[in-house]
Design a protein around this motif. Structure first.
Motif, PDB file in Angstrom:
ATOM      1  N   GLU A   1       2.379   1.684  -3.409  1.00  0.00           N
ATOM      2  CA  GLU A   1       1.412   2.237  -4.355  1.00  0.00           C
ATOM      3  C   GLU A   1       1.239   3.743  -4.133  1.00  0.00           C
ATOM      4  O   GLU A   1       1.112   4.518  -5.088  1.00  0.00           O
ATOM      5  CB  GLU A   1       0.064   1.521  -4.203  1.00  0.00           C
ATOM      6  N   GLN A   2       1.231   4.169  -2.859  1.00  0.00           N
ATOM      7  CA  GLN A   2       1.140   5.600  -2.567  1.00  0.00           C
ATOM      8  C   GLN A   2       2.387   6.322  -3.061  1.00  0.00           C
ATOM      9  O   GLN A   2       2.320   7.457  -3.536  1.00  0.00           O
ATOM     10  CB  GLN A   2       0.977   5.813  -1.065  1.00  0.00           C
TER      11      GLN A   2
ATOM     12  N   LYS B   1      -3.646  -3.376 -19.004  1.00  0.00           N
ATOM     13  CA  LYS B   1      -3.672  -2.090 -18.304  1.00  0.00           C
ATOM     14  C   LYS B   1      -2.921  -1.024 -19.108  1.00  0.00           C
ATOM     15  O   LYS B   1      -3.282   0.153 -19.091  1.00  0.00           O
ATOM     16  CB  LYS B   1      -3.057  -2.228 -16.913  1.00  0.00           C
TER      17      LYS B   1
ATOM     18  N   GLU C   1       0.826  -1.210   0.000  1.00  0.00           N
ATOM     19  CA  GLU C   1       0.000   0.000   0.000  1.00  0.00           C
ATOM     20  C   GLU C   1       0.855   1.254   0.000  1.00  0.00           C
ATOM     21  O   GLU C   1       0.562   2.221  -0.701  1.00  0.00           O
ATOM     22  CB  GLU C   1      -0.936   0.004   1.206  1.00  0.00           C
TER      23      GLU C   1
ATOM     24  N   SER D   1      -4.191   2.642 -20.287  1.00  0.00           N
ATOM     25  CA  SER D   1      -3.400   3.815 -19.916  1.00  0.00           C
ATOM     26  C   SER D   1      -3.070   4.658 -21.139  1.00  0.00           C
ATOM     27  O   SER D   1      -3.135   5.898 -21.102  1.00  0.00           O
ATOM     28  CB  SER D   1      -2.118   3.364 -19.205  1.00  0.00           C
TER      29      SER D   1
ATOM     30  N   TRP E   1      -0.630   5.467 -13.640  1.00  0.00           N
ATOM     31  CA  TRP E   1      -0.208   6.846 -13.389  1.00  0.00           C
ATOM     32  C   TRP E   1       0.714   7.367 -14.480  1.00  0.00           C
ATOM     33  O   TRP E   1       0.733   8.576 -14.752  1.00  0.00           O
ATOM     34  CB  TRP E   1       0.440   6.952 -12.006  1.00  0.00           C
TER      35      TRP E   1
ATOM     36  N   GLU F   1       0.586  -2.445 -12.142  1.00  0.00           N
ATOM     37  CA  GLU F   1      -0.594  -1.880 -12.788  1.00  0.00           C
ATOM     38  C   GLU F   1      -0.823  -0.430 -12.355  1.00  0.00           C
ATOM     39  O   GLU F   1      -1.202   0.417 -13.169  1.00  0.00           O
ATOM     40  CB  GLU F   1      -1.826  -2.734 -12.470  1.00  0.00           C
ATOM     41  N   LYS F   2      -0.597  -0.142 -11.056  1.00  0.00           N
ATOM     42  CA  LYS F   2      -0.714   1.236 -10.584  1.00  0.00           C
ATOM     43  C   LYS F   2       0.309   2.124 -11.283  1.00  0.00           C
ATOM     44  O   LYS F   2       0.021   3.266 -11.668  1.00  0.00           O
ATOM     45  CB  LYS F   2      -0.495   1.298  -9.077  1.00  0.00           C
TER      46      LYS F   2
ATOM     47  N   SER G   1      -0.226  -5.851  -8.947  1.00  0.00           N
ATOM     48  CA  SER G   1      -1.072  -4.680  -8.679  1.00  0.00           C
ATOM     49  C   SER G   1      -0.247  -3.400  -8.621  1.00  0.00           C
ATOM     50  O   SER G   1      -0.702  -2.336  -9.049  1.00  0.00           O
ATOM     51  CB  SER G   1      -1.833  -4.857  -7.367  1.00  0.00           C
TER      52      SER G   1
ATOM     53  N   PHE H   1       2.085   7.168  -6.773  1.00  0.00           N
ATOM     54  CA  PHE H   1       1.319   8.396  -6.989  1.00  0.00           C
ATOM     55  C   PHE H   1       2.142   9.624  -6.617  1.00  0.00           C
ATOM     56  O   PHE H   1       2.176  10.619  -7.354  1.00  0.00           O
ATOM     57  CB  PHE H   1       0.030   8.366  -6.163  1.00  0.00           C
TER      58      PHE H   1
END
Length: 467
Positions: A276-277, A348, A273, A352, A314, A309-310, A306, A280
């Motif tokens: 992933e943050q 993905k 998590e 994108s 972005w 993919e994030k 995952s 971003f």
């Protein structure tokens, strides 16, 4: 895009100058902490036979038109002349709010006197909770003007203990939030030591306050800012607080912040998590450094799917020729591997790329959709993404005629139905009437049934009647 808008709105609020404490303080308070309420408009007069009714009406009218000095004097007369009036208890709060709205040091001190009088004389007033929060904001404004005692009072409220299991809407919680909001008005030398005290707490009940303190730290651009945020990322026991710290690191455009985010993203010991943050946050950095770090994780086969993919998502939100070229090349490599995991990431990538206009992606996506070398799932995603990228109805019609695969043709029918254009509707009608594949005819008829084209009604009637 929603996250960026909210961030821009928050930054706009805090950049708007806080020299006038009345409106900005309330706005920032609500933006940061919706639970920290503060009454800003008196209710309409409700007791016509009360001896203070006419005074209350006049005071309320003066406040609503922004004549705060007159409003303060008039509200003060209610408590002085008619202490037994129904209006007296709340009139002291509104007197204080009017003084506060003027914003001058003398008026701010008069506001505190009115609030102290209300607390002593009317402890059960309907506005008592608002009064405590207002008192903190008044002291915050005084602290900004150099009042050391007011600053000390704000610090004590902001850092005091908070019991667990409290009721929702606890007035003391509102007061603490108001104290944190008041710190935004104080200079960094005054505010930072207090914010560090809040962030040093480790009890579960203060997690929401620590999140708000992080926001304030991020707005105080000092040599300590990155270090404080990094310390929270490394040591705070609450995952949500750590994620907020990573988010605000993304708004600090410095080499140290970028290095920290890159290390976090690359480390397998960091929770998924948080990584992933970090993706971003890196994409919010100015320049291409953040994109390079995110591109590295997107192509890292050892990284969680995952997370990759994030990263792909972005990269598509930050339009650049470099990102477009990278994503296309990465798709080619992943699609050639025939791995289920890589296939998921590849799909993905197609989506994108559909978010990037002006990079030639619409034509590239159509080429993928038409190519027999890719799986039906990949080609279907390419068809959908091409539609999102703005490919023309004529190009979709041409693709249908050469698609070959029934699943892909069905996808083209669906995307044509979303176009709501004459060329697209003409093709769907033609498929419904003449396509040799009965399943394609059924799909076309279904989607035509969602159309408002006047020709469709007659077509459906003809089909029903066997025409």
């Amino acid at each position: 895009m929603t996250i960026r808008f909210l961030l821009a709105a928050t930054m706009a609020l805090t950049a708007g100058g806080l020299s006038r404490p009345n409106v900005p303080a309330d706005v920032v308070g609500r933006a940061m902490a919706p639970g920290a309420s503060l009454a800003t408009m008196p209710r309409a007069a409700w007791q016509a036979d009360d001896p203070a009714d006419s005074l209350y009406r006049a005071a309320r009218e003066a406040l609503n038109r922004g004549d705060y000095r007159v409003a303060a004097r008039t509200f003060a007369q209610i408590a002085e002349k008619y202490p037994s009036s129904t209006y007296a208890a709340d009139a002291l709060y509104w007197e204080a709010y009017s003084h506060y709205s003027v914003g001058e040091p003398g008026e701010l001190r008069a506001a505190l006197r009115a609030l102290e009088a209300q607390k002593a004389r009317f402890p059960k007033a309907a506005t008592r909770g608002d009064a405590d929060a207002l008192a903190v904001r008044v002291r915050g404004a005084l602290a900004r003007a150099g009042d050391n005692e007011a600053a000390q009072s704000v610090a004590q409220v902001a850092t005091q203990g908070q019991p667990c299991g409290r009721r929702n809407g606890d007035e003391r919680d509102d007061e603490r939030v108001a104290a944190l909001n008041a710190l935004l008005q104080m200079n960094a030398d005054q505010a930072m030591p207090i914010l560090k005290q809040v962030l040093a707490r480790r009890d579960a009940c203060s997690a929401s306050l620590r999140e708000k303190a992080l926001f304030l730290v991020s707005q105080k651009h000092t040599p300590e800012t990155e270090g404080i945020l990094l310390d929270v990322v490394r040591t705070d026991p609450d995952e949500d607080v750590r994620k907020k710290a990573v988010f605000w690191l993304g708004q600090v455009n410095s080499d140290r912040a970028a290095q920290a985010l890159e290390s976090m993203l690359a480390s397998n010991s960091t929770s998924e998590e948080l990584r992933e943050q970090a993706v971003f946050a890196l994409m919010q950095q100015n320049g291409d450094r953040g994109s390079r770090a995110v591109r590295a994780i997107a192509q890292d086969a050892s990284a969680p799917t995952s997370l990759r993919e994030k990263a792909v998502f972005w990269l598509g939100q930050k339009h650049s020729p470099e990102n477009a070229t990278f994503l296309r090349d990465l798709f080619t490599r992943l699609a050639a591997s025939k791995s289920d995991t890589n296939d998921e990431v590849a799909q993905k990538i197609l989506f994108s790329l559909s978010q990037m206009r002006g990079e030639g992606n619409d034509r590239w996506l159509m080429d993928i959709a038409a190519s027999q070398q890719y799986s039906a799932d990949v080609r279907k995603q390419a068809v959908f993404s091409a539609g999102q990228a703005g490919v023309s109805s004529a190009d979709l019609v041409a693709l249908y005629d050469r698609a070959g695969d029934a699943e892909v043709k069905g996808q083209v029918i669906w995307v044509l139905s979303m176009k709501n254009e004459t060329t697209a509707t003409n093709k769907l009608i033609d498929i419904a009437k003449r396509d040799p594949d009965v399943q394609m005819r059924k799909k076309a008829i279904f989607w035509l049934g969602q159309s408002h084209d006047p020709r469709v009604k007659q077509l459906l009637l003809d089909i029903i009647n066997g025409g």
